[in-house]
Scaffold this motif. Structure first.
Motif, mmCIF file in Angstrom:
data_model
loop_
_atom_site.group_PDB
_atom_site.id
_atom_site.type_symbol
_atom_site.label_atom_id
_atom_site.label_comp_id
_atom_site.label_asym_id
_atom_site.label_seq_id
_atom_site.Cartn_x
_atom_site.Cartn_y
_atom_site.Cartn_z
ATOM 1 N N GLU A 29 -6.062 -12.318 7.228
ATOM 2 C CA GLU A 29 -4.873 -13.199 7.190
ATOM 3 C C GLU A 29 -3.475 -12.515 7.386
ATOM 4 O O GLU A 29 -2.560 -12.969 7.777
ATOM 5 C CB GLU A 29 -4.892 -13.635 5.627
ATOM 6 N N ASP A 30 -3.562 -11.318 7.050
ATOM 7 C CA ASP A 30 -2.483 -10.397 7.042
ATOM 8 C C ASP A 30 -2.411 -9.572 8.557
ATOM 9 O O ASP A 30 -3.154 -8.831 8.711
ATOM 10 C CB ASP A 30 -2.390 -9.273 6.040
ATOM 11 N N SER A 32 -0.267 -8.213 10.245
ATOM 12 C CA SER A 32 0.481 -7.315 10.393
ATOM 13 C C SER A 32 -0.611 -5.968 10.514
ATOM 14 O O SER A 32 -0.217 -4.910 10.804
ATOM 15 C CB SER A 32 1.487 -7.002 9.323
ATOM 16 N N TRP A 47 -7.157 -16.235 11.072
ATOM 17 C CA TRP A 47 -8.068 -17.459 10.377
ATOM 18 C C TRP A 47 -7.389 -18.674 10.245
ATOM 19 O O TRP A 47 -8.066 -19.675 10.133
ATOM 20 C CB TRP A 47 -8.825 -16.584 9.077
ATOM 21 N N LYS A 48 -5.966 -18.323 9.846
ATOM 22 C CA LYS A 48 -5.483 -19.772 9.366
ATOM 23 C C LYS A 48 -4.909 -20.184 10.572
ATOM 24 O O LYS A 48 -4.908 -21.689 10.747
ATOM 25 C CB LYS A 48 -4.373 -19.180 8.413
ATOM 26 N N TRP A 89 -13.835 -10.367 4.065
ATOM 27 C CA TRP A 89 -13.937 -11.846 3.655
ATOM 28 C C TRP A 89 -13.704 -12.758 4.573
ATOM 29 O O TRP A 89 -14.440 -13.587 4.924
ATOM 30 C CB TRP A 89 -12.871 -12.021 2.459
ATOM 31 N N PHE A 90 -12.638 -12.273 5.282
ATOM 32 C CA PHE A 90 -12.347 -13.324 6.515
ATOM 33 C C PHE A 90 -13.231 -13.181 7.489
ATOM 34 O O PHE A 90 -13.376 -13.723 8.497
ATOM 35 C CB PHE A 90 -10.846 -13.386 6.825
ATOM 36 N N ARG A 234 -12.836 -20.330 -3.785
ATOM 37 C CA ARG A 234 -11.508 -20.954 -3.960
ATOM 38 C C ARG A 234 -11.388 -21.857 -2.641
ATOM 39 O O ARG A 234 -11.140 -23.087 -2.517
ATOM 40 C CB ARG A 234 -10.463 -20.006 -4.351
ATOM 41 N N ILE A 235 -11.455 -21.042 -1.625
ATOM 42 C CA ILE A 235 -11.380 -21.858 -0.271
ATOM 43 C C ILE A 235 -12.260 -21.500 0.742
ATOM 44 O O ILE A 235 -12.159 -21.888 2.045
ATOM 45 C CB ILE A 235 -9.912 -21.423 0.429
ATOM 46 N N GLU A 237 -13.804 -18.692 1.888
ATOM 47 C CA GLU A 237 -14.186 -17.140 2.559
ATOM 48 C C GLU A 237 -14.807 -16.073 1.725
ATOM 49 O O GLU A 237 -15.837 -15.578 2.197
ATOM 50 C CB GLU A 237 -12.911 -16.777 3.030
ATOM 51 N N ARG A 238 -14.763 -16.198 0.349
ATOM 52 C CA ARG A 238 -15.541 -15.154 -0.312
ATOM 53 C C ARG A 238 -16.795 -15.813 -0.519
ATOM 54 O O ARG A 238 -17.738 -15.042 -0.240
ATOM 55 C CB ARG A 238 -14.941 -15.022 -1.914
#
Lengths: 281, 100
Positions: A29-30, A32, A47-48, A89-90, A234-235, A237-238
């Protein structure tokens, strides 16, 4: 399913950075993190912005996935090695996507970016471009994806594995503790779910625990091997990480990931919700 | 709503936590801040709760709940941990030193 078919080690990966037909893909997700340094030759998938539909809450569709992988220079003949931060995770989420769209030659780099960095292996910030391909995806394999109605029907009937932290499971927190607390309308978990945090499946360096350790963890938590299983977080990925442990490493046959997860379930009107520790392991 | 579960960039320390229970601090080795350390928050029973990567200045931050927490850092140069008790909303600071 054997471990060698789905996981590669950091050492193997470093030896195969130049191997034709092997494509390394960082999923974070990050973004950078990738810009600051990535495994030499690895391309990036966001991913997003690249795997999610920009408007609806859903994935990119089949043609969108084809266009994405074609643009990244990934062909149907390539073996894709996924890795990322956050204990993969991702990367595990992307792995599940690749399987969902029928690309079987995909593996996870065990331990992801963390293991790679802790080992002191090379990273560079070179721009990576690969010639475009014409990747063809299959229809989604819905045998590994659960939707909300199926989850409600699974209460008391299938294994529901909530892989969030104990405080999220009990309803004390609504999101992981490194994020501001925001998300679903209600805290808690799906009734009859067992709580096996995703982290139980991983060593401190991000690698997966042994098959024997994994089998014991889920058995001790009350996972019934004779039943089908749905994992959620939660969304989503975990729970992809746990789906990988159960379906790909332990070889359980009917395991689905509920990608709607608690952000969807915890905002549904009228469904049962349980708080407290429940059947927590 | 935040997009995902991935660790956000660890920026400058918060001074006003609002109603959040913030556990934050820096990772150091022999007094020098350590960036790129994997910092995990463990709950009172030692259970993993969250993990972030320290900023170049060694900063980390968690949004927690009241209780006793352990902050554990893992870096190529070594590891270390420290305890912190967060009584309620506000900023709770903890320093973690890593060594081989």
């Amino acid at each position: 399913m054997s471990r060698e078919n789905v996981l590669v080690s950091a050492a193997w990966s470093e030896e195969n950075l130049q191997t034709p037909g092997v494509v390394f893909v960082e999923v974070d997700e990050d973004t950078s993190a990738y810009d600051g340094g990535h495994i030499p030759g690895a391309v990036r998938i966001d991913w997003k912005n690249e795997l999610q539909d920009p408007v609806r809450r859903d994935f990119v569709d089949r043609s969108g996935f084809e266009a994405l992988l074609s643009e990244k220079g990934i062909s149907n003949d390539d073996t894709v090695v996924l890795y990322g931060g956050n204990n993969n995770w991702f990367a595990a989420y992307a792995y599940w996507y690749f399987k969902l769209y029928g690309h079987d030659a995909v593996k996870l780099l065990d331990g992801g970016r963390k293991k790679w960095e802790l080992d002191g292996r090379p990273l560079d910030a070179e721009q990576v471009t690969r010639p475009a391909t014409e990747f063809k995806a299959q229809e989604q394999d819905l045998s590994i994806r659960a939707f909300r109605d199926e989850v409600v029907d699974a209460i008391g009937a299938k294994n529901l594995v909530d892989v969030r932290s104990p405080d999220e499971f009990s309803g004390k927190l609504l999101a992981p503790a490194h994020l501001p607390q925001e998300a679903a309308q209600r805290g808690g978990h799906i009734p009859s779910a067992i709580n096996v945090p995703w982290s139980k499946a991983a060593n401190e360096d991000g690698t997966f625990k042994s098959d024997e350790e994994l089998a014991r963890i889920y058995a001790d938590a009350g996972l019934d091997g004779a039943r089908s299983t749905i994992a959620y977080c939660r969304i989503g990925e975990r729970s992809s990480h746990t789906w990988f442990a159960l379906h790909e490493l332990l070889g359980h046959s009917d395991v689905k990931n509920y990608d709607g997860s608690w952000t969807e379930y915890g905002s549904l009107v009228g469904v049962p919700v349980e708080t407290g520790t429940g059947k927590e392991s | 709503m935040s997009g995902g579960c991935a660790a956000p960039e660890q920026g400058a320390p918060l001074t006003d936590a609002g109603d959040q229970v913030v556990v934050q601090g820096t990772v150091s080795a022999q007094g020098t801040p350590v960036g790129g350390a994997f910092v995990r928050l463990l709950d009172g029973s030692g259970e993993f709760t969250a993990e972030v990567v320290s900023s170049p200045r060694g900063d980390f931050r968690f949004f927690a709940a009241p209780g006793s927490w352990t902050v554990r850092a893992l870096h190529r140069s070594g590891s270390g941990q420290a305890e912190v008790s967060a009584s309620g909303p506000g900023v709770h600071t903890v320093e973690v030193a890593v060594s081989a």
